[in-house]
Design a protein around this motif. Structure first.
Motif, PDB file in Angstrom:
ATOM      1  N   THR A 294       3.950  36.621  -0.528  1.00 14.63           N
ATOM      2  CA  THR A 294       3.266  37.911  -1.333  1.00 14.63           C
ATOM      3  C   THR A 294       2.204  37.675  -0.797  1.00 14.63           C
TER       4      THR A 294
ATOM      5  N   ALA B  53       9.629  35.468   4.663  1.00 10.40           N
ATOM      6  CA  ALA B  53       9.298  35.694   2.472  1.00 10.40           C
ATOM      7  C   ALA B  53      10.915  35.756   2.433  1.00 10.40           C
TER       8      ALA B  53
ATOM      9  N   LEU C 272       5.918  38.568   8.079  1.00  8.76           N
ATOM     10  CA  LEU C 272       5.480  37.907   7.554  1.00  8.76           C
ATOM     11  C   LEU C 272       7.715  38.253   6.258  1.00  8.76           C
ATOM     12  N   ILE C 273       7.250  39.446   6.227  1.00  7.98           N
ATOM     13  CA  ILE C 273       8.018  39.957   5.136  1.00  7.98           C
ATOM     14  C   ILE C 273       9.572  38.960   5.932  1.00  7.98           C
TER      15      ILE C 273
ATOM     16  N   GLU D   7       3.273  42.514   9.391  1.00  5.30           N
ATOM     17  CA  GLU D   7       4.333  42.586   8.424  1.00  5.30           C
ATOM     18  C   GLU D   7       5.445  42.544   8.162  1.00  5.30           C
TER      19      GLU D   7
ATOM     20  N   ARG E  22       1.037  37.771   2.397  1.00  6.80           N
ATOM     21  CA  ARG E  22       1.479  39.148   3.150  1.00  6.80           C
ATOM     22  C   ARG E  22       0.952  40.292   3.527  1.00  6.80           C
TER      23      ARG E  22
END
Length: 303
Positions: A230, A293, A289-290, A286, A233
């Protein structure tokens, strides 16, 4: 005494044939195996349209407002159609090069991404271990928390003159600005994740007399990984925001410099195109990276 009587297979077949009545059958066509067609799952049109229509409606409202502003503008604000035609011309050759200050939008985006990668990579190399140390040891936490609270709210552009003074160059100064602004989310989120590790885990580590390296790699790292990602990101979003502002002031090749150069040429169409390019690149970063994650996060954390 029981005696066993055995009969040959031929005798048994003859007896059976004699006993069974003879029934004449008509020749039948050979049977063909008919595979049962799998049942098709009904398409959920309501769910499909609920996913498609809201984004389309949002873009439609944006284009409508844009068109109204262009119609009421007296200083030649471009309409969506004019900007679209200009975008087709810009992206027809995005990698042309006619000198150091006249390059296509593709080269400008790549140059900005290179600076972001360097600054962000340095911030991750320093910020994540620092977050582990601050979260792990109370003395370091009490020592650095006031400094982080003091420096984190500082505007990114306030760090740029310091970079120009120290590094004597525009490109290192831009990378320095990205570094100093991206490091805080990674330090804070990693430290919070370490501090939220259940105390039972640490008690087990003390009972087993684990070394500090095994505590970090076997206990802390798996538990802190969602918090750390998190922070990564958030840091990438901050880095992409900072590079545009830094390049406007430092010059050179980059999407921020491209925006400022087009403003000096009074080419508002290219400025609007650059805004959409910046937004799309940030959205892709974004989204990537989501996904990363989500892949490395436990199910209870995802929910």
């Amino acid at each position: 005494m029981v005696s066993a009587v055995f009969h040959s297979p031929l005798e048994m077949t003859a007896a059976t044939t004699a006993a069974a009545p003879v029934v004449a059958h008509k020749p039948s066509a050979p049977r063909t195996a008919v595979a049962a067609a799998p049942a098709r799952k009904p398409v959920d049109l309501h769910r499909f349209w609920m996913r498609v229509l809201p984004p389309l409606a949002g873009f439609g409202v944006l284009v409508l407002i844009w068109e109204l502003v262009a119609l009421r503008s007296t200083n030649g604000f471009p309409s969506p159609l004019e900007t679209w035609k200009q975008a087709l011309d810009v992206f027809s050759d995005p990698f042309y090069s006619k000198g150091p200050n006249d390059q296509g939008v593709g080269w400008n985006v790549l140059s900005s991404l290179k600076r972001v990668a360097l600054g962000f990579g340095l911030a991750a190399a320093v910020g994540i271990p620092a977050g582990f140390a601050i979260g792990r040891f109370e003395f370091l936490s009490r020592m650095f928390n006031p400094l982080i609270s003091l420096l984190r709210p500082v505007s990114p552009l306030a760090w740029l003159p310091i970079g120009l003074l120290v590094f004597k160059g525009a490109n290192p100064a831009a990378i320095w600005t990205i570094f100093i602004c991206s490091i805080w989310p990674m330090i804070i989120n990693t430290a919070v994740g370490v501090q939220r590790v259940p105390s039972d885990y640490m008690n087990v580590a003390r009972v087993l007399d684990l070394s500090e390296w095994k505590i970090v790699t076997r206990i802390l790292f798996p538990a802190v990984l969602p918090y750390m990602l998190t922070g990564v990101r958030l840091a990438v979003g901050t880095a992409w925001l900072v590079i545009v502002a830094a390049e406007m002031l430092t010059g050179g090749v980059g999407i921020g410099f491209w925006v400022w150069d087009e403003w000096n040429n009074l080419n508002v169409k290219n400025i609007i195109i650059a805004i959409f390019v910046i937004g799309m690149v940030g959205l892709v970063l974004e989204f990537a990276l989501i996904k990363i994650a989500t892949a490395f996060t436990f199910e209870e954390v995802k929910s």
